[in-house]
Structure formats: C-alpha cells, structure tokens
Design an enzyme around this catalytic site. Structure first.
Site, PDB file in Angstrom:
ATOM      1  N   ARG A 141       0.779  -0.959   0.013  1.00  0.00           N
ATOM      2  CA  ARG A 141      -0.129  -0.082  -0.328  1.00  0.00           C
ATOM      3  C   ARG A 141       1.060   0.962  -0.149  1.00  0.00           C
ATOM      4  O   ARG A 141       1.643   1.714   0.420  1.00  0.00           O
ATOM      5  CB  ARG A 141      -0.817   0.451   0.947  1.00  0.00           C
TER       6      ARG A 141
ATOM      7  N   TYR B   5      -1.003  -3.333  -7.328  1.00  0.00           N
ATOM      8  CA  TYR B   5      -0.725  -3.927  -5.921  1.00  0.00           C
ATOM      9  C   TYR B   5      -1.446  -4.262  -5.221  1.00  0.00           C
ATOM     10  O   TYR B   5      -1.823  -3.214  -4.516  1.00  0.00           O
ATOM     11  CB  TYR B   5       0.093  -3.622  -5.259  1.00  0.00           C
TER      12      TYR B   5
ATOM     13  N   GLY C 235      -3.852  -3.957  -0.986  1.00  0.00           N
ATOM     14  CA  GLY C 235      -5.595  -2.807  -0.945  1.00  0.00           C
ATOM     15  C   GLY C 235      -5.130  -1.505  -2.408  1.00  0.00           C
ATOM     16  O   GLY C 235      -5.962  -1.244  -2.148  1.00  0.00           O
TER      17      GLY C 235
ATOM     18  N   LYS D   7      -9.454  -2.561   0.686  1.00  0.00           N
ATOM     19  CA  LYS D   7      -9.154  -1.524   2.024  1.00  0.00           C
ATOM     20  C   LYS D   7     -10.164  -0.425   1.810  1.00  0.00           C
ATOM     21  O   LYS D   7     -10.799   0.370   2.457  1.00  0.00           O
ATOM     22  CB  LYS D   7      -8.017  -1.163   1.997  1.00  0.00           C
TER      23      LYS D   7
ATOM     24  N   HIS E  17     -10.973  -2.877  10.880  1.00  0.00           N
ATOM     25  CA  HIS E  17      -9.495  -3.315  10.349  1.00  0.00           C
ATOM     26  C   HIS E  17      -9.464  -4.815  11.559  1.00  0.00           C
ATOM     27  O   HIS E  17      -8.645  -4.541  12.480  1.00  0.00           O
ATOM     28  CB  HIS E  17      -8.944  -2.728  10.292  1.00  0.00           C
TER      29      HIS E  17
ATOM     30  N   SER F   3      -1.323  -3.782   9.472  1.00  0.00           N
ATOM     31  CA  SER F   3      -0.951  -4.617   8.875  1.00  0.00           C
ATOM     32  C   SER F   3       0.131  -5.361   8.694  1.00  0.00           C
ATOM     33  O   SER F   3       1.187  -4.748   9.957  1.00  0.00           O
ATOM     34  CB  SER F   3      -0.735  -3.569   7.708  1.00  0.00           C
ATOM     35  N   ALA F   4       0.184  -6.541   9.025  1.00  0.00           N
ATOM     36  CA  ALA F   4       1.617  -7.658   9.361  1.00  0.00           C
ATOM     37  C   ALA F   4       1.295  -7.557  10.807  1.00  0.00           C
ATOM     38  O   ALA F   4       2.666  -7.303  11.036  1.00  0.00           O
ATOM     39  CB  ALA F   4       2.077  -7.281   8.395  1.00  0.00           C
ATOM     40  N   CYS F   5       0.450  -7.142  11.999  1.00  0.00           N
ATOM     41  CA  CYS F   5       1.186  -7.409  13.353  1.00  0.00           C
ATOM     42  C   CYS F   5       0.069  -8.765  13.590  1.00  0.00           C
ATOM     43  O   CYS F   5      -0.173  -8.289  14.880  1.00  0.00           O
ATOM     44  CB  CYS F   5       0.779  -6.087  13.511  1.00  0.00           C
ATOM     45  N   GLY F   6      -0.323  -9.830  12.537  1.00  0.00           N
ATOM     46  CA  GLY F   6      -0.982 -10.809  13.261  1.00  0.00           C
ATOM     47  C   GLY F   6      -1.808 -11.068  12.884  1.00  0.00           C
ATOM     48  O   GLY F   6      -2.744 -12.081  14.302  1.00  0.00           O
ATOM     49  N   LYS F   7      -3.078 -10.273  12.733  1.00  0.00           N
ATOM     50  CA  LYS F   7      -4.541 -10.882  12.610  1.00  0.00           C
ATOM     51  C   LYS F   7      -4.700 -12.491  12.128  1.00  0.00           C
ATOM     52  O   LYS F   7      -5.449 -13.347  12.501  1.00  0.00           O
ATOM     53  CB  LYS F   7      -5.250  -9.866  11.982  1.00  0.00           C
TER      54      LYS F   7
ATOM     55  N   ASP G  32      -9.283  -9.871   8.490  1.00  0.00           N
ATOM     56  CA  ASP G  32      -8.728  -8.661   8.684  1.00  0.00           C
ATOM     57  C   ASP G  32      -9.940  -8.172   8.248  1.00  0.00           C
ATOM     58  O   ASP G  32      -9.507  -7.176   8.992  1.00  0.00           O
ATOM     59  CB  ASP G  32      -8.699  -8.930   6.809  1.00  0.00           C
TER      60      ASP G  32
ATOM     61  N   ARG H 244       3.090 -12.030  -0.640  1.00  0.00           N
ATOM     62  CA  ARG H 244       1.575 -12.246  -0.273  1.00  0.00           C
ATOM     63  C   ARG H 244       0.751 -14.213  -0.571  1.00  0.00           C
ATOM     64  O   ARG H 244       1.418 -14.044  -2.020  1.00  0.00           O
ATOM     65  CB  ARG H 244       0.398 -11.450  -0.601  1.00  0.00           C
TER      66      ARG H 244
ATOM     67  N   TYR I 244       2.038 -17.131  18.168  1.00  0.00           N
ATOM     68  CA  TYR I 244       1.229 -18.145  17.537  1.00  0.00           C
ATOM     69  C   TYR I 244       0.359 -18.968  18.463  1.00  0.00           C
ATOM     70  O   TYR I 244      -0.616 -18.143  19.677  1.00  0.00           O
ATOM     71  CB  TYR I 244       2.354 -19.198  16.976  1.00  0.00           C
TER      72      TYR I 244
HETATM   73  P1  GTP Z   1      -2.503  -7.768   6.868  1.00  0.00           P
HETATM   74  O1  GTP Z   1      -2.947  -8.660   6.212  1.00  0.00           O
HETATM   75  O2  GTP Z   1      -1.387  -7.175   7.228  1.00  0.00           O
HETATM   76  O3  GTP Z   1      -3.252  -6.667   7.816  1.00  0.00           O
HETATM   77  O4  GTP Z   1      -1.321  -8.531   8.351  1.00  0.00           O
HETATM   78  P2  GTP Z   1      -1.599  -9.126   9.431  1.00  0.00           P
HETATM   79  O5  GTP Z   1      -2.784  -8.613  10.762  1.00  0.00           O
HETATM   80  O6  GTP Z   1      -2.839 -10.543   9.249  1.00  0.00           O
HETATM   81  O7  GTP Z   1      -0.682 -10.186   9.812  1.00  0.00           O
HETATM   82  P3  GTP Z   1      -0.294 -11.682   9.800  1.00  0.00           P
HETATM   83  O8  GTP Z   1      -0.584 -12.666  10.541  1.00  0.00           O
HETATM   84  O9  GTP Z   1      -0.447 -11.995   8.330  1.00  0.00           O
HETATM   85  O10 GTP Z   1       1.320 -11.532  10.530  1.00  0.00           O
HETATM   86  C1  GTP Z   1       2.657 -11.487   9.838  1.00  0.00           C
HETATM   87  C2  GTP Z   1       3.215 -11.288  10.700  1.00  0.00           C
HETATM   88  O11 GTP Z   1       3.437 -11.433  11.458  1.00  0.00           O
HETATM   89  C3  GTP Z   1       3.701 -12.380   9.783  1.00  0.00           C
HETATM   90  O12 GTP Z   1       5.154 -12.835   9.571  1.00  0.00           O
HETATM   91  C4  GTP Z   1       3.604 -13.388  11.120  1.00  0.00           C
HETATM   92  O13 GTP Z   1       4.644 -14.714  10.907  1.00  0.00           O
HETATM   93  C5  GTP Z   1       4.050 -12.859  12.316  1.00  0.00           C
HETATM   94  N1  GTP Z   1       3.614 -12.735  13.735  1.00  0.00           N
HETATM   95  C6  GTP Z   1       1.926 -13.302  13.844  1.00  0.00           C
HETATM   96  N2  GTP Z   1       1.580 -13.404  14.745  1.00  0.00           N
HETATM   97  C7  GTP Z   1       2.488 -13.415  15.527  1.00  0.00           C
HETATM   98  C8  GTP Z   1       2.794 -13.849  17.133  1.00  0.00           C
HETATM   99  O14 GTP Z   1       2.515 -14.271  17.734  1.00  0.00           O
HETATM  100  N3  GTP Z   1       3.961 -13.280  17.076  1.00  0.00           N
HETATM  101  C9  GTP Z   1       5.095 -13.285  16.502  1.00  0.00           C
HETATM  102  N4  GTP Z   1       6.257 -13.375  17.274  1.00  0.00           N
HETATM  103  N5  GTP Z   1       4.915 -13.292  15.289  1.00  0.00           N
HETATM  104  C10 GTP Z   1       3.787 -12.814  14.363  1.00  0.00           C
HETATM  105  C1  SPV Z   2      -2.866  -4.486   4.959  1.00  0.00           C
HETATM  106  O1  SPV Z   2      -2.312  -4.011   4.561  1.00  0.00           O
HETATM  107  O2  SPV Z   2      -3.551  -4.581   6.384  1.00  0.00           O
HETATM  108  C2  SPV Z   2      -3.633  -5.838   3.895  1.00  0.00           C
HETATM  109  C3  SPV Z   2      -2.690  -5.640   2.998  1.00  0.00           C
HETATM  110  O3  SPV Z   2      -4.170  -6.723   4.314  1.00  0.00           O
HETATM  111  S1  SPV Z   2      -3.905  -5.193   1.351  1.00  0.00           S
HETATM  112  O4  SPV Z   2      -4.571  -5.211   1.007  1.00  0.00           O
HETATM  113  O5  SPV Z   2      -2.805  -4.488   0.879  1.00  0.00           O
HETATM  114  O6  SPV Z   2      -4.212  -3.364   2.310  1.00  0.00           O
HETATM  115 MN    MN Z   3      -4.984  -5.917   7.246  1.00  0.00          MN
END
Ligand code: GTP
Ligand code: SPV
Ligand code: MN
Length: 613
Positions: free
Chosen positions: A73, A215, A217, A224, A244, A266-270, A291, A390, A521
C-alpha cells in the site's frame, strides 16, 4: 454480456464514461465463472506476468512478480477527498475533490489504450444479505480480476441483486500503463511511477478512483478502499462499525463458544490469530474472518459481525507449518502468490517457510537467479521473497473455517482485542476498566510500521488508533466519537452489559537481545483463554493503574518462558507508561483539536492521576 444488456442505467452511463475517458480496445463485463478465472490467468501467463507452479506440488496456482515500486500500500499517495479538509481530519491526506478529479482525469485519459477494460460487479458480504454492499470495479488488470474472484463474490449474480436502480460503489482502477499497437507487457508488471499513483476516495459521493498501482489494497478495491475507507463513512452515518479486525470463534474444553474480534495494524498478526491452533489442551479456534469486520447491533442488543470478504490476502513470509499450519493447508492449491521466491522444482518459497530451498538455485521476487538458501533465513534487505509477499486464497479452502463464516446474520462478539508491535512498555494483556476506557486505549494504540506499507518509517513506532490509521475514511476524532456513541446507544437501550469487553494485547515484547519474549502463535491461546474467562467474569485478575491484568499464575507459562520473563510480560512499567501518556498528551491528542471527544480528555487525566498514584 454487452453494455447494452445491463439493466442499471446509472451503471451503464458510468461504464460508457469510463470507456470514453480511458479508451480501452474493448470492454468485458465479468460473469464470475471459473472459465473466466482461468482465462484471466492464461492472459497473464501469456504476457509472462505469471508463472504456473508445479501442478503436482501446487495445483491450480501461479506466481506473480510485481514492479519494485509496487509492492505494498502507498499511504503517501492515498487520499480522502471530502469537500472540507476538516472532514478528512489530521491523519489523512486531503485534496479538494474537484481538483483531484481533474488531476486524475488527465492521468486516466487514454490510460487503457491497448488493453481490455474489465467491469467486475462484486458484493462485499454474502450476496443479497442486508449487511452486504455492492461495488463495481472497472479495471484494466486481469491480475485484479482474478484476485477479486477470490477475495469477493463477483459476477452476474451480483448484477441480479443490483437490479435496475440498486446502490453500488463505483470503483475505478487503471494500472496506468497504456500499450502501443502490438506492444505487450512481456514480463514487466504494469504500473505508473510513484508520483503518478493515486488511491483516492470521495466519501460524500461514495466513489473510489485508483490509478497507477496494481498491488493489493491499492488495486483490489473491495478490500481497504470500499470495505474500510468508504464503509467507515457509511457506518458512521448509519450507526454501525466497519473495522480492520479478524473474527475468530473459540470453543473451551466445556464446549462453550464465544466470538472474538481483534484489530491489529497491517502485518501484526490478524491472519495468524484467526487461524491459531491452541497449545492449551481442549481448546479450539476457528476462523470467521482475517482482516475486516462489519458489525451491527442485533435485536438482542449484541453486536453481530460479518466478514465481508471471501478470501485471504495474507502475508507470506513467516507463514510455516508450525506458526500457521491452517494457512499452509489453505494455500496448497488454487492460490495466487505475489512476490515470493520460485524454486527449481516450480514451487514457491519465502523466509521462515520452515525449510531451506530445494535444488541449487532459486529465483527471487525480482526475477533474479540466486543460490538456493540452505536455511529459511536471509539477511535483511537480501530477502528472496519480498517482506510483503502475499498469497490470495479462497477462505473456503481453510481447514479451520467456521461453519457460520458465511451466515448473513453474523456472529455475536464477546470481546474486542487491540494491539500492535510494541517492543517495550505494553504488557502481554490488559483489560479495559470500562467501554470508554477501552475506547481511550484503542485511540492511543501504537505499533511499529511494517512492510505492508511503502514507507521510510518501517520499524518505528507510530500511533495507529484502532489499527485504522490508514483506513478511516473521515476525521479520526469523529471516529473516536462514533465509538463512544456505540457505547452510549447500548447504554440507552439497556444493552450495556452485552457490549463486547475490550482487551489490549502485545505479542511483540522484546528482551535486551532484541528477541521476542513471548513465543506467540499457538501459545497466544493462553491469553485467549484468560480473555474468554474474563468475559464470564471469571479469570483471576489484578486491578492496576493501566487496567485489569492477569493475577500471577492466571496465565500458565509456556515452555521456554522463564518466571522472570512472565513477570516482565505482565509488569506495569509505570515510568514507561508515564512517557507513553505524556506523548499522547503532547503529540497525539492535540492533532485532533476540537474533534477530540471530552470523554477521552477525561480518560487521559484519569490515567495520569492513577499513574501518579
Ligand atoms: P495484514 O494482512 O497486513 O492486515 O496482516 P495481519 O495482521 O493479518 O498479520 P499476519 O497474521 O499476516 O502476520 C504478519 C507477520 O507477523 C507474519 O510474518 C507472522 O509470522 C508474524 N506474527 C503473527 N503472529 C505472531 C505472533 O504471535 N508472534 C510473533 N512473534 N510474530 C507473529
Ligand atoms: C493491510 O495492509 O492491512 C493488508 C494488505 O491487509 S492490503 O490489502 O494490501 O491492504
Ligand atoms: Mn489488513
């Protein structure tokens, strides 16, 4: 289907206008069929944009490599173009809608030359459900069409529901790379230079205009752009919530079920939390969404959530059989991969996939041949897969998808989780003292910026209220008010005790050696179990100045976490919190000026007093 056969006059007019402006070679109205999906894939393979993966290892799957300028994004290029700047608020980029449209029209002019213009009718939410919203995306990207097939419900059946005069959100998209006569993409991902990319939202007229990026979102406009930025405005106007958030179903050893929704940036574990396999015996987690959650009060006064999406657009790196077995199963077939590595045997590979790459060589996400890594780690900046690589996969392929995931009535939410990546200060889990305290805590969430956004701030902590910083389609101060209003509505109707309880979690505390203290995890199930019990007024707890924490021993220690680590994870760091709150007072809250609700100012003062204690 031909344009003339469309029943909806407004839709027909809009398509004609787009065609006149962007001058594609032809127009196709998407029917949503499997044959159409296959055709889109074939077009991209023929243009050398996609590689078909080894049919015996990854059936029905392909790999795309995007342009290095088009990997995530682009928040700097994302606009909320409301009539008044103040309505976009201090956290959004703003431009006058007429001015922005003029700029973008100049870019769109002739931008589909040499390409097909696809018209994708789609529904966010079950087709025909009264919570669902219809959008129509116009795009010149077959990659987008194929992804939308997975991520939303698309095709003729949506047009049937739309009828002759139904409401739809027009979503205009062009990659911004017209082709000269005889020219093809020939292996080069089409997009426009960064300065010409625009991801624009017109909240008053409920329109989305996206240009220059293909790409995620930026381009899959149901996600989004519609389901969060435009939907958050609709939700404000109509009294519901567009968030979100992942939605999970959790069952305890006694067979009791609760539904939990969680907002992490984003990318914080959802995705990982939504698909978690509990390490605690007897517990079960199933997925409703990973998401986005749309929530409305039911007649019984509970908040019911639906997942408006039909697939997962998940982060690839870090996904492995141990961290997220269910995701690995989901992506075994019929999956679109973007910016992963390609192994010699025609399969995908990424960092922390759980094994080194087979064979001698591997092709990285930029298309460069490299020695195959023997382990699953690469030095920073030299990754084989882009950190925001992704997978796009149908939700129905997920082995732990909850049976009610498509129920148009949604699932009743018992708890909200908020969190982010915080190496210090923020404890493993903390329950809010009240709804309004929860809203306060949601409003001050901070998190390290991740590779899900193109930014020079990656790794730095920034405030990301409710994990909605990049996704709120209006003034964030008014968004806080909306959350307060939801609480007031419940109170007035006698539903206050049915509101979800609010919790703050942090899986990302680090020690002096820069290592995560908490294993995360599956072990996060220990925290979910405490939250589950707290929703029933059980679970041993401790009142502290920052909220209600687990009493010592209330959360059983996982293997590898020492007693000292556990104490650190649950310690209330008074000095750290004083700094945190000082930053909120000095730097965060002043941004919102008169839009900051008085209730939150009071909460700020109250926590300051408690910390002085
Ligand atoms: P978006 O799709 O961007 O909204 O991301 P998301 O919030 O769904 O995040 P996702 O679950 O894909 O995790 C993103 C990254 O964080 C990955 O590389 C995971 O391996 C890592 N991660 C997820 N959960 C944990 C956890 O509990 N501990 C740690 N250390 N890393 C984690
Ligand atoms: C995020 O960035 O929170 C995502 C990926 O879920 S995207 O669809 O590119 O926004
Ligand atoms: Mn997201």
């Amino acid at each position: 289907m031909k344009i003339d056969e469309l029943k909806h006059a407004g839709l027909k007019r809009w398509i004609e206008e787009a065609k006149t402006l962007m001058t594609p070679d032809s127009v196709e109205i998407c029917d949503g069929s499997a044959a159409e999906y296959d055709r889109m894939i074939k077009i991209t393979v023929d243009a050398k944009l996609a590689t078909v993966l080894n049919e015996s290892k990854r059936p029905g799957s392909v790999l795309f490599r995007s342009d290095p300028s088009d990997v995530a994004r682009v928040e700097d290029r994302t606009y909320i173009a409301s009539k008044n700047k103040e309505d976009a608020g201090p956290t959004n980029n703003w431009m006058d809608p007429a001015e922005l449209k003029q700029k973008m029209r100049a870019l769109y002019k002739g931008s589909m030359r040499g390409r097909v213009m696809y018209v994708i009718p789609f529904s966010m939410g079950q087709i025909g459900s009264n919570i669902a919203k219809i959008g129509v995306e116009i795009t010149d990207s077959p990659y987008v069409v194929a992804n939308m097939h997975i991520m939303a419900r698309v095709g003729t059946k949506v047009l049937d529901v739309l009828g002759a005069d139904g409401f739809f959100v027009p979503c205009l998209h062009s990659v911004g790379k017209p082709l000269a006569p005889g020219e093809t993409d020939n292996g080069k991902w089409p997009c426009a230079p960064m300065a010409d990319k625009y991801i624009s939202h017109f909240p008053e007229t409920r329109e989305i205009w996206s240009y220059g990026s293909g790409y995620g979102g930026n381009a899959l406009l149901g996600k989004k752009c519609l389901a969060l930025r435009i939907a958050s405005v609709l939700a404000r106007d109509e009294g519901w919530l567009a968030e979100h958030m992942l939605i999970l179903k959790i069952t305890n050893p006694e067979g009791e079920v609760k539904y939990i929704a969680g907002a992490f940036p984003s990318a914080c574990g959802k995705t990982n939390l939504a698909m978690l396999i509990p390490t605690l015996p007897g517990w079960k987690v199933e997925t409703v969404g990973d998401d986005i959650a749309w929530m409305k009060f039911g007649k019984d006064g509970r908040l019911y959530a639906i997942n408006p999406e039909a697939g997962f657009f998940g982060v690839a790196p870090g996904t492995n059989d141990e961290s997220n077995h269910n995701a690995m199963e989901t992506i075994k077939k019929n999956t679109i991969f973007t910016n992963c590595g390609l192994t010699e045997d025609g399969d995908i590979w990424w960092e922390q996939i759980g094994y080194g790459a087979p064979g001698k060589e591997i092709i990285d996400w930029k298309g460069v041949k490299r020695p195959a890594p023997k382990t699953d780690k690469s030095p920073k900046g030299e990754e084989i897969a882009h950190p925001n690589a992704r997978f796009t996969a149908p939700a129905k392929q997920c082995p732990c998808i909850a049976k009610e995931w498509e129920d148009p009535a949604g699932v009743p939410i018992s708890a909200f989780l908020f969190g982010g990546r915080r190496p210090k200060t923020i404890p493993l889990v903390n329950q809010s003292k009240s709804w309004i305290h929860g809203v306060f805590m949601g409003s001050i969430v901070g998190s390290e910026v991740t590779a899900a956004v193109i930014s020079d701030q990656v790794g730095q902590v920034r405030r990301d209220p409710f994990a909605m910083l990049p996704f709120c389609g209006y003034n964030m101060g008014d968004y806080f008010k909306h959350w307060i209003k939801i609480g007031k509505t419940a109170e007035e109707k006698g539903w206050a005790d049915k509101l979800p309880k609010i919790f703050f979690v942090n899986w990302f505390r680090k020690n002096e050696q820069d290592k995560f203290i908490w294993p995360g995890y599956g072990e996060n199930s220990r925290v979910l179990a405490w939250i589950f019990d707290r929703c029933d007024g059980k679970g041993k707890s401790l009142e502290t100045p920052i909220g209600t924490l687990p009493a010592a021993g209330a959360i059983e220690r996982p293997a590898g976490v020492s007693e000292q680590d556990m104490a650190e994870l649950l310690r209330v760091d008074i000095d750290g919190w004083k700094k945190e709150i000082e930053d909120v007072r000095k730097n965060h809250y002043p941004k919102f000026g008169s839009h900051l609700p008085d209730e939150l100012k009071s909460e700020l003062e109250a926590i300051e007093k408690r910390l002085e204690g």
